[in-house]
Design a protein around this motif. Structure first.
Motif, short mmCIF file in Angstrom:
data_model
loop_
_atom_site.label_atom_id
_atom_site.label_comp_id
_atom_site.label_asym_id
_atom_site.label_seq_id
_atom_site.Cartn_x
_atom_site.Cartn_y
_atom_site.Cartn_z
N LEU A 156 44.46 28.85 31.75
CA LEU A 156 43.44 29.45 32.60
C LEU A 156 42.39 28.42 32.98
O LEU A 156 42.09 27.51 32.20
CB LEU A 156 42.75 30.63 31.89
CG LEU A 156 43.55 31.92 31.78
CD1 LEU A 156 42.71 32.98 31.06
CD2 LEU A 156 43.96 32.43 33.14
N ASN A 185 46.15 31.41 27.24
CA ASN A 185 44.89 31.50 28.00
C ASN A 185 44.14 30.17 27.97
O ASN A 185 43.70 29.68 29.00
CB ASN A 185 44.01 32.62 27.46
CG ASN A 185 44.49 33.98 27.87
OD1 ASN A 185 45.22 34.14 28.84
ND2 ASN A 185 44.09 34.98 27.11
N ALA A 195 34.62 34.85 30.44
CA ALA A 195 35.14 35.94 29.62
C ALA A 195 34.14 36.28 28.51
O ALA A 195 33.38 35.41 28.08
CB ALA A 195 36.48 35.56 29.02
N LYS A 230 36.99 30.45 34.29
CA LYS A 230 37.41 31.81 33.95
C LYS A 230 37.31 32.05 32.44
O LYS A 230 36.90 33.12 32.01
CB LYS A 230 38.83 32.05 34.44
CG LYS A 230 39.26 33.50 34.33
CD LYS A 230 40.54 33.76 35.07
CE LYS A 230 40.84 35.25 35.03
NZ LYS A 230 41.99 35.59 35.85
#
Length: 126
Positions: free
Chosen positions: A26, A22, A34, A30
């Motif tokens: 990512l 991640n 989170a 994003k």
């Protein structure tokens, strides 16, 4: 005990791999959006990507040395390195007031301590 150490190492490796992938791949927006991801706005993208790479390496280091029989002492060494990484994460989350994530990181520390003590101790691969 050996089975428990393998299971915990596998679970911690899975956590490290998912978190690392991640962070490494990512988009920063994003990650920041989170839950608990606001810390990425405090740090540069390069730092976050580096953390992701370290977590991916930790996932490999918790499993592959023992599975391949190549320097299995790297398993507990990786667990100790993971502890250091999680102490930094606890500091970062604590500074931001994300105490739930501090608790999660503390659980990861406890798991890594279990692996390090077990694999450096009586249940080493030697």
């Amino acid at each position: 005990m050996n089975i428990a150490l393998w299971i915990t190492a596998g679970l911690l490796a899975a956590v490290a791999l998912v978190a690392g992938l991640n962070k490494a791949f990512l988009p920063m927006a994003k990650l920041a959006a989170a839950p608990g991801g606001g810390w990425v706005t405090d740090l540069g993208a390069g730092f976050v990507r580096t953390l992701g790479g370290l977590e991916i390496l930790a996932a490999a280091g918790l499993i592959l040395p023992a599975v391949l029989g190549l320097a299995p002492v790297l398993v507990p060494v990786t667990a100790v390195a993971w502890i250091a990484l999680m102490v930094g994460a606890m500091y970062t989350h604590g500074r931001r007031g994300d105490y739930t994530l501090v608790a999660v990181n503390l659980v990861y520390v406890a798991i890594a301590v279990f692996i390090a003590v077990g694999r450096f101790g009586h249940w080493s691969f030697a």
